[in-house]
Design a protein around this motif. Structure first.
Motif, PDB file in Angstrom:
ATOM      1  N   UNK A  37      35.803  42.594  39.946  1.00  0.00           N
ATOM      2  CA  UNK A  37      34.702  42.786  40.887  1.00  0.00           C
ATOM      3  C   UNK A  37      34.458  41.492  41.639  1.00  0.00           C
ATOM      4  N   UNK A  38      34.312  41.601  42.946  1.00  0.00           N
ATOM      5  CA  UNK A  38      34.131  40.444  43.814  1.00  0.00           C
ATOM      6  C   UNK A  38      32.840  40.602  44.614  1.00  0.00           C
ATOM      7  N   UNK A  39      31.962  39.602  44.523  1.00  0.00           N
ATOM      8  CA  UNK A  39      30.754  39.547  45.348  1.00  0.00           C
ATOM      9  C   UNK A  39      30.966  38.524  46.465  1.00  0.00           C
ATOM     10  N   UNK A  40      30.655  38.908  47.696  1.00  0.00           N
ATOM     11  CA  UNK A  40      30.599  37.930  48.786  1.00  0.00           C
ATOM     12  C   UNK A  40      29.134  37.753  49.176  1.00  0.00           C
ATOM     13  N   UNK A  80      35.729  39.599  35.857  1.00  0.00           N
ATOM     14  CA  UNK A  80      36.766  40.460  35.259  1.00  0.00           C
ATOM     15  C   UNK A  80      36.305  40.978  33.914  1.00  0.00           C
ATOM     16  N   UNK A  81      36.733  42.168  33.569  1.00  0.00           N
ATOM     17  CA  UNK A  81      36.530  42.710  32.236  1.00  0.00           C
ATOM     18  C   UNK A  81      37.886  42.869  31.563  1.00  0.00           C
ATOM     19  N   UNK A 119      34.565  38.963  30.627  1.00  0.00           N
ATOM     20  CA  UNK A 119      34.048  39.634  29.439  1.00  0.00           C
ATOM     21  C   UNK A 119      35.169  40.451  28.817  1.00  0.00           C
ATOM     22  N   UNK A 120      35.193  40.508  27.499  1.00  0.00           N
ATOM     23  CA  UNK A 120      36.248  41.248  26.816  1.00  0.00           C
ATOM     24  C   UNK A 120      36.647  40.558  25.525  1.00  0.00           C
ATOM     25  N   UNK A 121      37.917  40.585  25.228  1.00  0.00           N
ATOM     26  CA  UNK A 121      38.429  40.052  23.964  1.00  0.00           C
ATOM     27  C   UNK A 121      38.454  38.522  23.992  1.00  0.00           C
ATOM     28  N   UNK A 153      32.611  48.916  36.875  1.00  0.00           N
ATOM     29  CA  UNK A 153      33.807  48.072  36.741  1.00  0.00           C
ATOM     30  C   UNK A 153      33.604  46.919  35.763  1.00  0.00           C
ATOM     31  N   UNK A 154      32.357  46.492  35.510  1.00  0.00           N
ATOM     32  CA  UNK A 154      32.139  45.361  34.603  1.00  0.00           C
ATOM     33  C   UNK A 154      31.962  45.800  33.155  1.00  0.00           C
TER      34      UNK A 154
END
Length: 409
Positions: A37-40, A80-81, A119-121, A153-154
């Motif tokens: 996911x991208x925020x501008x 990223x997740x 976020x994730x492993x 997506x997150x």
């Protein structure tokens, strides 16, 4: 299943002028899964952040803290997740920095204007090349209306996406606040694994934005517990683009500040409570209200002692009014001069304990009727001061063990 969470309505999520979001698939953990996911963020916006206090904090957390402390104007977030990039040492820092640099090139900004989040492993190398390869697709997807897609997506072990919007009048202008969060397990302050992003089009000074964020965090994401584990990656970001047209808020004692703070808190508490409602394997949503404390902190300590107790949580899963476990948790909450003879404990409105013991009029069937509910309040009066605090928690079910036993499967 999550406890009483209404399905997310994308149309109810209001765009924030000055914020665009794009989503893409990098194939970090599963091919085709939208995980990047991208925020501008428009020039002139202000960004504040609070982060985990876990000393083993992830590489992206350290980078975010550094860029914000240096006062850089933040122009982008990349999330990223599927991989936490935590416990990855120097290599993890280099990979996160490479993602910031690639995002900067893609958007025409500086690398120190990009905040990375993962976020994730834990303890696995971040596939930075996959994330970088996905950036053009995320940029091509930019839209001011992608909040619902970003909320999905997150996610990691979340069952449902979490998002909320509200509006408030400030200085004769309509100000909008929209936020998303993820989290389901490894939830306990400071902070509670969660990522949260709230944005507003209000104009507010940087110091007051940080003050507002800290207050919102303390009374939302820092007031929840699922399992007593504090993540390596927790991050809560507040963005103010200044495009609503209100006069900049520069006075913390002003009505405008109070109005915006209340609206930000409303969105933050909704998101925090949604994390608990979606707690891994949760079947009960538990509100723990503690009042009459000598300080806010001791009220919070009592709430946490109850909310993270495995014995309390398993009793609630079984709908078993074994309420002595609540008294035991209050007793070990760390208040050394606590007079237990002054404490009152209620389950919803049912008085369970008073004067240091069981209420003589309490009947087991009263407690059982409350324990059978999906939403339950534990109300405690310490009767030693004027302070109060609320903590939100959930039960422990068989599924919590199963989900975490199979987390990497």
């Amino acid at each position: 299943m999550p406890v009483n969470i209404a399905p997310l309505d994308p149309a109810a999520l209001l765009p924030i002028a000055g914020v665009e979001i794009g989503i893409a698939s990098a194939g970090i953990k599963k091919v085709g899964r939208k995980d990047t996911t991208l925020f501008r963020i428009a020039p002139g916006a202000r960004v504040a952040g609070v982060f985990t206090l876990n000393r083993f904090c992830a590489a992206p957390v350290r980078i975010c803290q550094g860029y914000l402390a240096a006062g850089h104007e933040i122009r982008a977030l990349v999330i990223n997740t599927g991989n936490a990039n935590a416990g990855t040492g120097v290599d993890g820092m280099q990979r996160a920095q490479a993602i910031c640099a690639a995002t900067a090139v893609e958007l025409g900004v500086e690398a120190n204007q990009v905040l990375p989040f993962s976020t994730g492993v834990i303890l696995e190398s971040l596939p930075a090349d996959k994330i970088i390869a996905a950036l053009p697709a995320a940029k091509a997807d930019f839209s001011a209306s992608n909040w619902a897609e970003a909320a999905s997506s997150i996610m990691t072990t979340d069952i449902v996406p979490k998002a909320s919007s509200t509006q408030v009048q400030i200085g004769g202008k309509t100000v909008t606040i929209t936020g998303i969060a993820k989290g389901s397990g490894m939830i306990h302050p400071n902070m509670a694994t969660m990522l949260g992003y709230v944005a507003t089009d209000a104009a507010i000074s940087q110091p007051l934005l940080q003050q507002m964020l800290k207050y919102a965090a303390d009374h939302s994401f820092n007031s929840i517990t699922v399992d007593g584990d504090t993540s390596t990656n927790d991050s809560f970001i507040l963005i103010a683009t200044g495009q609503a047209g209100n006069d900049e808020i520069v006075d913390a004692n002003s009505a405008d500040f109070a109005a915006l703070q209340a609206a930000v808190l409303q969105v933050s508490q909704f998101l925090a409570q949604a994390i608990v409602r979606d707690g891994e394997g949760a079947t009960k949503f538990i509100t723990i209200n503690v009042e009459g404390g000598a300080s806010y902190d001791e009220c919070k300590a009592v709430g946490y002692a109850i909310g993270r107790s495995p014995l309390v949580k398993t009793a609630f899963f079984a709908s078993d009014p074994n309420l002595g476990r609540i008294l035991a948790a209050i007793g070990y909450a760390g208040i050394n001069d606590l007079d237990v003879d002054n404490i009152e404990v209620r389950l919803d409105d049912v008085l369970v304990a008073i004067n240091g013991g069981r209420n003589p009029d309490y009947r087991e069937e009263q407690g059982q009727a409350v324990m059978n509910k999906a939403e339950i309040a534990i109300n405690i009066k310490l009767n030693r001061g004027e302070h109060k605090a609320t903590v939100w928690s959930c039960d422990f079910s068989y599924d919590y063990v199963k989900i975490n036993a199979e987390y990497r499967s």
